[in-house]
Write an enzyme that holds these catalytic residues in place. Structure first.
Site, mmCIF file in Angstrom:
data_model
loop_
_atom_site.group_PDB
_atom_site.id
_atom_site.type_symbol
_atom_site.label_atom_id
_atom_site.label_comp_id
_atom_site.label_asym_id
_atom_site.label_seq_id
_atom_site.Cartn_x
_atom_site.Cartn_y
_atom_site.Cartn_z
ATOM 1 N N GLY A 1 63.810 -1.649 -73.350
ATOM 2 C CA GLY A 1 64.839 -2.682 -73.776
ATOM 3 C C GLY A 1 64.139 -3.775 -74.532
ATOM 4 C CG HIS A 2 66.615 -7.003 -75.558
ATOM 5 N ND1 HIS A 2 67.727 -6.277 -75.327
ATOM 6 C CD2 HIS A 2 66.956 -8.226 -75.021
ATOM 7 C CE1 HIS A 2 68.475 -7.134 -74.450
ATOM 8 N NE2 HIS A 2 67.969 -8.142 -74.433
ATOM 9 C CG ASN A 3 63.192 -10.344 -75.698
ATOM 10 O OD1 ASN A 3 64.451 -10.631 -76.080
ATOM 11 N ND2 ASN A 3 62.158 -11.115 -76.388
ATOM 12 C CB SER B 1 63.882 -9.783 -70.282
ATOM 13 O OG SER B 1 64.443 -10.040 -71.222
#
Length: 334
Positions: free
Chosen positions: A243-245, A263
């Site tokens: 997933g993002h970050n 994250s």
């Protein structure tokens, strides 16, 4: 067809040879499927008993195991049978698909793209504006690389992969079929009037270190603010979601169908088992292992192994499983 004598094989492995064979070795194969021209592997005690009935003329065997070579057969004892077999597999590795021309005439390459020396670009590839390909990059047919992406030297990207804008890919990476790098992160919030969902823009990118390998159909989403990062040497299996970050340290491993929510932070050398899922904003510290099918909802200390759903320290979880089994098996009181 490639063929090697026992002595030529052992020049590469540098093991201790027990027995001998005059049979030329034409490839590696499993114990049960091997023919007389094959070399096989005995890396675990449970496979020793299969050697007697195997037709293989030679076997790589872990030095801690004992077996008899047999007539016109040989054993090569090594410290690590798996790593030794890796050398043999590399020896017999077939050549990759042939490029009849370095850059296929059907490839679409933007005039502002910079293509390094020795690059190969297959049929129907798209290379967007301000893309930079380092020397020796290989794009197999139907690869798409969008604007302002940088790809490091000697990286290979297989057919169907889509690399979104502003991605940074290091040197000597391998991206397998249908990989998606840099798509939007999954970000939505209920609208103020409660009548729908508001999409949260994801304006960051993805950064892959050197010698990263991404398995087929895996996806790595770009960051919401900055970058989703995979450190040098990370190895990602097929059908993995990152997933993002998320930020992965060096040499992390993620097995098939596992996933990281947004994250998540992994330290160096973290191992994630197949189908494991990691909650957002969780940190798994260096050297930790997450067992297959586990669900991690909290931070994991360095070097710890966790199992189960929700995941707990492995010894505690195993004790719980044993207790539950005893509880189920206990006779009912009349």
């Amino acid at each position: 067809m490639k063929s090697y004598s026992l002595s030529e094989i052992n020049e590469i492995l540098k093991g201790d040879v027990i027995g001998n064979t005059t049979q030329n070795i034409e490839g590696p194969e499993q114990l049960e499927k091997a023919s007389s021209n094959h070399i096989t592997i005995i890396g675990n005690s449970k496979y020793v008993k299969l050697w007697a009935n195997s037709k293989a003329c030679a076997a790589i065997i872990d030095e801690k195991l004992d077996a008899e070579p047999g007539e016109n057969r040989a054993l090569i004892k090594v410290k690590n049978a798996d790593l030794a077999m890796a050398k043999i597999l590399e020896l017999f590795n077939p050549a990759p698909p042939v490029f009849e021309t370095d850059i296929h005439p059907t490839a679409v390459i933007h005039e502002s793209a910079k293509i390094g020396k020795g690059c190969r670009i297959g049929a129907n590839c798209y290379v967007g504006a301000a893309v930079v390909l380092g020397d020796g990059v290989t794009l197999y047919p139907n690869v798409t690389i969008f604007d302002e992406t940088t790809v490091g030297t000697q990286t290979t990207i297989w057919s169907g992969a889509v690399i979104r804008e502003r991605t940074v890919i290091g040197m000597q990476c391998i991206l397998h079929n249908n990989v998606s790098i840099g798509a939007d992160g999954f970000g939505y919030r209920p609208s103020e009037n409660g009548q729908g969902l508001v999409k949260i823009p994801q304006i960051g990118n993805v950064v892959l270190g050197n010698q990263v390998e991404i398995g087929a159909n895996s996806t790595i989403d770009r960051g919401k603010f900055s970058s989703t990062i995979l450190g040098d040497g990370c190895k990602i299996d097929n059908l993995v979601q990152i997933g993002h970050n998320c930020v992965l340290g060096k040499c992390c491993i993620m097995a098939g169908s596992s996933g990281l929510a947004g994250s998540v932070t992994l330290g160096d050398g973290v191992m994630i088992g197949g189908s494991a899922s990691i909650k957002d904003h969780t940190t798994i510290h260096s050297g930790a292992t997450v067992g297959a099918g586990s669900g991690v909802i909290g931070d994991v200390p360095a070097g710890q192994t966790v199992l189960g759903y929700p995941a707990q320290e492995s010894r505690k979880m195993l004790k719980q499983w044993v207790a539950l089994r005893k509880l189920v098996a206990a006779p009912k009181k009349k």
